[in-house]
Design a protein around this motif. Structure first.
Motif, PDB file in Angstrom:
ATOM      1  N   PHE A 234       0.832  -1.202   0.000  1.00 33.41           N
ATOM      2  CA  PHE A 234       0.000   0.000   0.000  1.00 33.41           C
ATOM      3  C   PHE A 234       0.865   1.249   0.000  1.00 33.41           C
ATOM      4  N   ALA A 235       1.872   1.277   0.854  1.00 39.18           N
ATOM      5  CA  ALA A 235       2.744   2.452   0.955  1.00 39.18           C
ATOM      6  C   ALA A 235       3.447   2.726  -0.369  1.00 39.18           C
ATOM      7  N   ARG A 236       3.853   1.671  -1.058  1.00 41.03           N
ATOM      8  CA  ARG A 236       4.531   1.847  -2.350  1.00 41.03           C
ATOM      9  C   ARG A 236       3.560   2.324  -3.428  1.00 41.03           C
ATOM     10  N   ALA A 237       2.322   1.854  -3.371  1.00 39.02           N
ATOM     11  CA  ALA A 237       1.337   2.206  -4.393  1.00 39.02           C
ATOM     12  C   ALA A 237       0.764   3.605  -4.188  1.00 39.02           C
ATOM     13  N   HIS A 238       0.697   4.054  -2.924  1.00 39.19           N
ATOM     14  CA  HIS A 238       0.078   5.347  -2.606  1.00 39.19           C
ATOM     15  C   HIS A 238       0.974   6.154  -1.657  1.00 39.19           C
ATOM     16  N   PRO A 239       2.158   6.534  -2.100  1.00 42.08           N
ATOM     17  CA  PRO A 239       3.113   7.207  -1.199  1.00 42.08           C
ATOM     18  C   PRO A 239       2.610   8.525  -0.627  1.00 42.08           C
ATOM     19  N   GLY A 240       1.965   9.346  -1.454  1.00 41.76           N
ATOM     20  CA  GLY A 240       1.468  10.631  -0.961  1.00 41.76           C
ATOM     21  C   GLY A 240       0.392  10.457   0.094  1.00 41.76           C
ATOM     22  N   LEU A 241      -0.518   9.553  -0.158  1.00 36.60           N
ATOM     23  CA  LEU A 241      -1.596   9.287   0.793  1.00 36.60           C
ATOM     24  C   LEU A 241      -1.037   8.685   2.076  1.00 36.60           C
ATOM     25  N   TYR A 242      -0.079   7.770   1.938  1.00 30.80           N
ATOM     26  CA  TYR A 242       0.514   7.156   3.126  1.00 30.80           C
ATOM     27  C   TYR A 242       1.141   8.214   4.028  1.00 30.80           C
ATOM     28  N   LYS A 243       1.882   9.127   3.441  1.00 32.34           N
ATOM     29  CA  LYS A 243       2.526  10.170   4.232  1.00 32.34           C
ATOM     30  C   LYS A 243       1.484  11.066   4.907  1.00 32.34           C
ATOM     31  N   LEU A 244       0.404  11.363   4.197  1.00 35.44           N
ATOM     32  CA  LEU A 244      -0.659  12.176   4.790  1.00 35.44           C
ATOM     33  C   LEU A 244      -1.243  11.500   6.022  1.00 35.44           C
ATOM     34  N   MET A 245      -1.406  10.188   5.971  1.00 31.87           N
ATOM     35  CA  MET A 245      -2.032   9.442   7.059  1.00 31.87           C
ATOM     36  C   MET A 245      -1.267   9.563   8.369  1.00 31.87           C
ATOM     37  N   PHE A 246      -0.002   9.968   8.285  1.00 32.03           N
ATOM     38  CA  PHE A 246       0.806  10.098   9.494  1.00 32.03           C
ATOM     39  C   PHE A 246       1.221  11.542   9.761  1.00 32.03           C
ATOM     40  N   ARG A 247       0.533  12.471   9.114  1.00 30.37           N
ATOM     41  CA  ARG A 247       0.741  13.891   9.378  1.00 30.37           C
ATOM     42  C   ARG A 247      -0.279  14.336  10.427  1.00 30.37           C
TER      43      ARG A 247
END
Length: 201
Positions: A94-107
């Motif tokens: 998931f993190a590789r497929a959606h890097p921008g979204l993954y980073k947002l989830m931990f902001r």
């Protein structure tokens, strides 16, 4: 303006916001930009989101739900009986497929954790890192050892995900002739089994 089906405005806005996030990053994400991307009036987001925090929190909730789906799908297809390792594969996929979204989830500074959908989706995703067989020990205060094990797994996976997203894993591998990133990731995930072993008093 691009037409959207009645009742799907919220989904259209979330989809538009994710496109902006992936293409331009978090700093480009505004309510007006999202409305423009979705092809609706600049006042349309107010029908579903009080402010930008509401929008990005809903988007993060969607991300955690999809992370959960990735992990469960990997576990269903896995040949290994180790569900934790399978979930870890889905987490990294998931993190590789959606890097921008993954980073947002931990902001966390951009999110409203009082929103029930976000808190619930994050909890469901987090629970995948705690095997059902890993019950708290009788003398655990309360479940301190199992919590520590889960946090260790999360730290391991989150660190790996961020190294991948930021390109640091590739940078390190560039110094090793013939190194294969996919094989290295598979090996790193397999090593998570060491954190799967029950804690002992």
């Amino acid at each position: 303006m691009a037409p959207y089906h009645h009742g799907s405005l919220r989904e259209a806005l979330l989809s538009a916001a994710e496109k902006i996030l992936q293409r331009e990053g978090i700093n480009a994400l505004t309510l007006r930009a999202t409305a423009r991307e979705a092809g609706v009036s600049h006042t349309a987001p107010a029908h579903h989101f009080k402010d930008l925090t509401g929008l990005v929190s809903a988007l993060a909730a969607s991300g955690f739900a999809r992370l959960h789906d990735f992990a469960r799908a990997e576990a269903s297809a896995a040949e290994t009986k180790d569900q934790l390792v399978a979930h870890a594969r889905g987490y990294i996929a998931f993190a590789r497929a959606h890097p921008g979204l993954y980073k947002l989830m931990f902001r966390s500074e951009r999110l409203d954790w009082d929103q029930p959908d976000l808190a619930s989706a994050a909890e469901d995703a987090y629970s995948l890192l705690t095997p059902a067989s890993e019950a708290p020990l009788a003398h655990d205060r309360p479940g301190q050892r199992s919590i520590a094990d889960t946090m260790a797994r999360w730290s391991y996976l989150h660190g790996l995900a961020m190294l991948l997203i930021d390109g640091r894993l590739s940078a390190g591998m560039s110094m090793i002739p013939g190194a294969d990133e996919d094989l290295l990731i598979a090996d790193l995930i397999a090593r998570l089994e060491r954190l799967h072993r029950p804690s002992h008093p």
